[in-house]
Design a protein around this motif. Sequence first.
Motif, PDB file in Angstrom:
ATOM      1  N   CYS A   1       5.769  25.695 -18.936  1.00  0.00           N
ATOM      2  CA  CYS A   1       6.535  26.113 -17.746  1.00  0.00           C
ATOM      3  C   CYS A   1       7.300  27.417 -17.998  1.00  0.00           C
TER       4      CYS A   1
ATOM      5  N   ARG B   1       6.927  16.590 -17.470  1.00  0.00           N
ATOM      6  CA  ARG B   1       8.114  15.826 -17.076  1.00  0.00           C
ATOM      7  C   ARG B   1       8.132  15.748 -15.556  1.00  0.00           C
TER       8      ARG B   1
ATOM      9  N   ASP C   1       9.563  18.533 -12.811  1.00  0.00           N
ATOM     10  CA  ASP C   1       9.588  19.934 -13.263  1.00  0.00           C
ATOM     11  C   ASP C   1       8.761  20.814 -12.339  1.00  0.00           C
TER      12      ASP C   1
ATOM     13  N   ASN D   1      19.276  17.008 -22.249  1.00  0.00           N
ATOM     14  CA  ASN D   1      18.189  17.069 -21.276  1.00  0.00           C
ATOM     15  C   ASN D   1      17.589  18.463 -21.246  1.00  0.00           C
ATOM     16  N   ASN D   2      18.421  19.442 -21.530  1.00  0.00           N
ATOM     17  CA  ASN D   2      17.995  20.834 -21.376  1.00  0.00           C
ATOM     18  C   ASN D   2      17.336  21.359 -22.651  1.00  0.00           C
ATOM     19  N   LEU D   3      16.498  22.347 -22.446  1.00  0.00           N
ATOM     20  CA  LEU D   3      15.638  22.822 -23.535  1.00  0.00           C
ATOM     21  C   LEU D   3      16.405  23.381 -24.737  1.00  0.00           C
TER      22      LEU D   3
ATOM     23  N   ASN E   1      18.507  29.627 -15.440  1.00  0.00           N
ATOM     24  CA  ASN E   1      18.785  28.671 -16.533  1.00  0.00           C
ATOM     25  C   ASN E   1      19.773  29.255 -17.550  1.00  0.00           C
TER      26      ASN E   1
ATOM     27  N   TYR F   1      20.802  15.458  -7.592  1.00  0.00           N
ATOM     28  CA  TYR F   1      21.589  16.582  -8.113  1.00  0.00           C
ATOM     29  C   TYR F   1      21.272  17.863  -7.322  1.00  0.00           C
TER      30      TYR F   1
ATOM     31  N   THR G   1      17.719  25.725  -8.209  1.00  0.00           N
ATOM     32  CA  THR G   1      17.049  24.482  -7.800  1.00  0.00           C
ATOM     33  C   THR G   1      16.843  24.448  -6.273  1.00  0.00           C
TER      34      THR G   1
ATOM     35  N   SER H   1      10.054  17.727 -27.859  1.00  0.00           N
ATOM     36  CA  SER H   1       8.861  17.482 -27.056  1.00  0.00           C
ATOM     37  C   SER H   1       8.747  18.592 -26.025  1.00  0.00           C
ATOM     38  N   ILE H   2       7.607  19.209 -25.968  1.00  0.00           N
ATOM     39  CA  ILE H   2       7.363  20.231 -24.932  1.00  0.00           C
ATOM     40  C   ILE H   2       6.620  19.549 -23.792  1.00  0.00           C
ATOM     41  N   PHE H   3       7.208  19.666 -22.618  1.00  0.00           N
ATOM     42  CA  PHE H   3       6.682  18.908 -21.484  1.00  0.00           C
ATOM     43  C   PHE H   3       5.547  19.658 -20.790  1.00  0.00           C
TER      44      PHE H   3
ATOM     45  N   ARG I   1      10.678  29.774 -16.903  1.00  0.00           N
ATOM     46  CA  ARG I   1      12.012  29.818 -16.291  1.00  0.00           C
ATOM     47  C   ARG I   1      12.624  31.190 -16.561  1.00  0.00           C
TER      48      ARG I   1
ATOM     49  N   SER J   1      22.579  26.841  -7.604  1.00  0.00           N
ATOM     50  CA  SER J   1      21.490  26.777  -8.579  1.00  0.00           C
ATOM     51  C   SER J   1      20.179  27.221  -7.949  1.00  0.00           C
TER      52      SER J   1
ATOM     53  N   LYS K   1      25.815  17.196 -13.524  1.00  0.00           N
ATOM     54  CA  LYS K   1      24.671  18.118 -13.513  1.00  0.00           C
ATOM     55  C   LYS K   1      23.390  17.598 -14.151  1.00  0.00           C
TER      56      LYS K   1
HETATM   57  C1  UD1 Z   1      17.371  21.799 -14.569  1.00  0.00           C
HETATM   58  C2  UD1 Z   1      17.609  21.871 -13.085  1.00  0.00           C
HETATM   59  C3  UD1 Z   1      18.600  22.956 -12.787  1.00  0.00           C
HETATM   60  C4  UD1 Z   1      19.871  22.684 -13.523  1.00  0.00           C
HETATM   61  C5  UD1 Z   1      19.557  22.639 -15.003  1.00  0.00           C
HETATM   62  C6  UD1 Z   1      20.816  22.348 -15.779  1.00  0.00           C
HETATM   63  C7  UD1 Z   1      15.895  21.417 -11.456  1.00  0.00           C
HETATM   64  C8  UD1 Z   1      14.547  21.783 -10.940  1.00  0.00           C
HETATM   65  N1  UD1 Z   1      16.342  22.155 -12.451  1.00  0.00           N
HETATM   66  O1  UD1 Z   1      16.676  22.994 -14.931  1.00  0.00           O
HETATM   67  O2  UD1 Z   1      18.876  23.000 -11.418  1.00  0.00           O
HETATM   68  O3  UD1 Z   1      20.804  23.690 -13.246  1.00  0.00           O
HETATM   69  O4  UD1 Z   1      18.574  21.627 -15.251  1.00  0.00           O
HETATM   70  O5  UD1 Z   1      21.102  21.033 -15.956  1.00  0.00           O
HETATM   71  O6  UD1 Z   1      16.508  20.506 -10.964  1.00  0.00           O
HETATM   72  N2  UD1 Z   1      11.726  21.283 -21.616  1.00  0.00           N
HETATM   73  C9  UD1 Z   1      10.929  20.808 -22.624  1.00  0.00           C
HETATM   74  N3  UD1 Z   1      11.448  19.926 -23.509  1.00  0.00           N
HETATM   75  C10 UD1 Z   1      12.743  19.472 -23.422  1.00  0.00           C
HETATM   76  C11 UD1 Z   1      13.562  19.983 -22.392  1.00  0.00           C
HETATM   77  C12 UD1 Z   1      13.015  20.873 -21.490  1.00  0.00           C
HETATM   78  O7  UD1 Z   1       9.758  21.186 -22.728  1.00  0.00           O
HETATM   79  O8  UD1 Z   1      13.150  18.642 -24.256  1.00  0.00           O
HETATM   80  C13 UD1 Z   1      11.193  22.278 -20.663  1.00  0.00           C
HETATM   81  C14 UD1 Z   1      11.175  21.808 -19.226  1.00  0.00           C
HETATM   82  O9  UD1 Z   1       9.971  21.186 -18.909  1.00  0.00           O
HETATM   83  C15 UD1 Z   1      11.360  23.136 -18.470  1.00  0.00           C
HETATM   84  C16 UD1 Z   1      12.175  23.999 -19.425  1.00  0.00           C
HETATM   85  O10 UD1 Z   1      12.054  23.396 -20.702  1.00  0.00           O
HETATM   86  O11 UD1 Z   1      10.116  23.741 -18.297  1.00  0.00           O
HETATM   87  C17 UD1 Z   1      13.633  24.059 -19.046  1.00  0.00           C
HETATM   88  O12 UD1 Z   1      14.118  22.749 -18.858  1.00  0.00           O
HETATM   89  P1  UD1 Z   1      15.679  22.438 -18.657  1.00  0.00           P
HETATM   90  O13 UD1 Z   1      16.452  23.139 -19.715  1.00  0.00           O
HETATM   91  O14 UD1 Z   1      15.817  20.957 -18.575  1.00  0.00           O
HETATM   92  O15 UD1 Z   1      16.056  23.120 -17.285  1.00  0.00           O
HETATM   93  P2  UD1 Z   1      15.390  22.973 -15.837  1.00  0.00           P
HETATM   94  O16 UD1 Z   1      14.672  21.691 -15.689  1.00  0.00           O
HETATM   95  O17 UD1 Z   1      14.644  24.228 -15.579  1.00  0.00           O
END
Ligand code: UD1
Length: 339
Positions: A229, A295, A298, A198-200, A179, A149, A126, A216-218, A231, A124, A84
């Motif tokens: 962004c 990023r 996104d 990878n996820n927030l 999310n 993915y 996505t 880091s906020i993207f 979600r 998803s 994922k």
């Molecule tokens: C992504 C996938 C989604 C997948 C999910 C779980 C896409 C478009 N989205 O969601 O399908 O189910 O991952 O793996 O393919 N952010 C930051 N800093 C960070 C991390 C994230 O600012 O360190 C921001 C991102 O820019 C985004 C938000 O937080 O706006 C959520 O990011 P994230 O948790 O990675 O999920 P998605 O990218 O939405």
Amino acid sequence: MILTTGGTGYIGSHTVVELQKAGFEVLIIDNLSNSNAEIIDRIEQITGIRPFFELLDLKNKEKTFDLFKKYPKIEAVVHFAASKAVGESVQKPLMYYENNIGSLLNILQAMEKYHCLHFVFSSSCTVYGQPDILPVTEKSIRQPAESPYGNTKMISEDIIKDFAVSNKSFQAIALRYFNPIGAHESGLIGELPNGIPNNLVPFVTQTAFGLRPKLSIFGNDYNTPDGSCIRDYINVVDLAQAHVVAIKRLLDNKNKNNFEFFNIGTGKGISVLEIVKTFEKVTDLKLNYEIIGRRIGDIEKIWAETSLANEELGWKAQRNLEETLLSAWNWECNYRKTN
Ligand code: UD1
């Protein structure tokens, strides 16, 4: 008996708990590539029932078929097992197609052979890409995926659709997750990413715990009220419960056609900065963060129209953002203290 593939993973483990709470007997299969067998003990600690477990890689077709021979009571499958990480999928596309598509084909073929015809699939949001009109409904058009993915989710939906057309006895539901965040209220199971998250939200909790120097906020130059962004963040226990109602709908023959889709989100768009502020408020902590560039890949904003899930499944998200972020923090602290 319900077979959950990937049942020791983040969403899988929470779903196993909810299935057991609803009275189902559960068999987990997992290759433990991104999870830990200890989760089975933790599920047992929460529910008092130990799920059946088989270490199995679904890419192994023969062993997948053998599983259905060994457990003739399997009446439905919830299929979570998949890779994922969006970024990794760009680096290793063939691995992603092999894992996510190969596994799906094997499980569907085994189900067909052993006449086990109820299937719930982890899809998803996505598949919607960046929608023009928000919130997105199940009728919104799907857009070309931004990553391998994302493409595996599109292709998987298409494979299930084609199979459903060819075999009218096959009954499937795809849940399109927005999310997923948060953790079980016990603090015993939660999201445990490999390496740097990878996820927030795992990044937020790990930073607050001191494992990462700063978040880091993207990007803060998006066309959104605060520039970050947006979600639709859905509590993982609420999401797990959506699987239970989906399974019951199939087993009770309440579905309207043999392949249905549902958006599983809260219906509310939340910005990255709102996540940070709410986390700080509920934990009374200051989070070290900086705003950096966007990023790649996104999308700007997305949130769900959830009335179909509400009307058809009788499902609605119950938990608010505050308690959800607190549950993520509770899990992070509990896990780090004991590991
Ligand atoms: C992504 C996938 C989604 C997948 C999910 C779980 C896409 C478009 N989205 O969601 O399908 O189910 O991952 O793996 O393919 N952010 C930051 N800093 C960070 C991390 C994230 O600012 O360190 C921001 C991102 O820019 C985004 C938000 O937080 O706006 C959520 O990011 P994230 O948790 O990675 O999920 P998605 O990218 O939405």
